[in-house]
Design an enzyme around this catalytic site. Structure first.
Site, mmCIF file in Angstrom:
data_model
loop_
_atom_site.group_PDB
_atom_site.id
_atom_site.type_symbol
_atom_site.label_atom_id
_atom_site.label_comp_id
_atom_site.label_asym_id
_atom_site.label_seq_id
_atom_site.Cartn_x
_atom_site.Cartn_y
_atom_site.Cartn_z
ATOM 1 N N CYS A 127 4.928 -2.695 2.787
ATOM 2 C CA CYS A 127 5.328 -3.706 2.131
ATOM 3 C C CYS A 127 3.854 -4.822 2.302
ATOM 4 O O CYS A 127 3.354 -4.496 2.854
ATOM 5 C CB CYS A 127 6.585 -3.975 1.658
ATOM 6 N N GLU A 178 4.708 -8.128 2.910
ATOM 7 C CA GLU A 178 4.328 -9.030 3.955
ATOM 8 C C GLU A 178 4.606 -8.136 4.880
ATOM 9 O O GLU A 178 3.842 -9.121 5.789
ATOM 10 C CB GLU A 178 6.787 -9.455 3.770
ATOM 11 N N ILE A 209 0.711 -1.453 0.390
ATOM 12 C CA ILE A 209 0.041 0.189 0.116
ATOM 13 C C ILE A 209 1.363 1.311 -0.018
ATOM 14 O O ILE A 209 1.429 1.307 0.421
ATOM 15 C CB ILE A 209 -1.301 0.250 1.238
HETATM 16 N N1 THU Z 1 7.495 -4.121 -2.021
HETATM 17 C C1 THU Z 1 6.569 -4.813 -1.298
HETATM 18 O O1 THU Z 1 6.088 -5.012 -1.579
HETATM 19 N N2 THU Z 1 7.561 -5.483 -0.300
HETATM 20 C C2 THU Z 1 9.027 -6.045 -0.555
HETATM 21 O O2 THU Z 1 9.781 -6.787 0.370
HETATM 22 C C3 THU Z 1 9.425 -4.994 -1.252
HETATM 23 C C4 THU Z 1 8.984 -4.304 -1.969
HETATM 24 C C5 THU Z 1 6.822 -2.635 -2.615
HETATM 25 C C6 THU Z 1 6.962 -1.735 -2.039
HETATM 26 C C7 THU Z 1 6.457 -0.634 -3.538
HETATM 27 O O3 THU Z 1 4.894 -0.185 -3.177
HETATM 28 C C8 THU Z 1 7.029 -2.105 -4.661
HETATM 29 O O4 THU Z 1 7.159 -3.215 -4.030
HETATM 30 C C9 THU Z 1 7.873 -1.227 -5.129
HETATM 31 O O5 THU Z 1 8.943 -0.721 -4.447
#
Ligand code: THU
Length: 132
Positions: free
Chosen positions: A52, A54, A42
């Site tokens: 993120c 996770e 989000i």
């Molecule tokens: N992102 C995640 O959801 N998990 C991670 O471990 C790495 C990055 C997301 C954050 C952001 O919305 C997009 O990926 C690009 O960085």
């Protein structure tokens, strides 16, 4: 169980709020009960406030009353085929605390060649409450 987790993650990834990166990530956590709790990334116009997928999923588990021992495994998914959604350092650190060093994290994209790692291999020599 992998298929159920992948299906849940694929469905959740449609909810990803990622207008800035357009990088959709989702996470499915399998509970001992057999239920699956999902999370999505989000984003925010103030970029650093982004959460993120996770951590979103892990926080949802805890906010629903589940703890480390209730969580079995985790799957991280992106609908891209040109990159794998390897978890960022912050999420790895939170996994140590809220998920557990000996648990499996499966990482998969739309090519569907999953890779599975133990948390302890994703973040060796991690900082834990035992160090305090
Ligand atoms: N992102 C995640 O959801 N998990 C991670 O471990 C790495 C990055 C997301 C954050 C952001 O919305 C997009 O990926 C690009 O960085």
């Amino acid at each position: 169980m992998y298929e159920r987790m992948l299906e849940a993650a694929k469905k959740a990834s449609e909810l990803s709020y990622s207008p800035y990166s357009s990088y959709k990530v989702s996470c499915a956590i399998l509970l001992k009960s057999g239920n699956i709790i999902t999370g999505i990334n989000i984003e925010n116009a103030a970029y650093s406030l982004t959460i993120c997928a996770e951590r979103c999923a892990l926080f949802r588990c805890y906010a629903s009353g589940y703890k480390k021992d209730d969580l079995v495994s985790m799957l991280i998914y992106t609908n891209r085929s040109d990159s794998m959604p390897y978890p960022c350092g912050s999420c790895r650190q939170v996994m140590v605390e809220l998920f557990g060093l000996d648990k499996d994290v499966t990482i998969v994209n739309d090519k569907e060649r999953p890779e599975t790692y133990k948390v302890k291999d994703l973040i060796p020599m991690s900082f834990t409450k035992e160090h305090l």
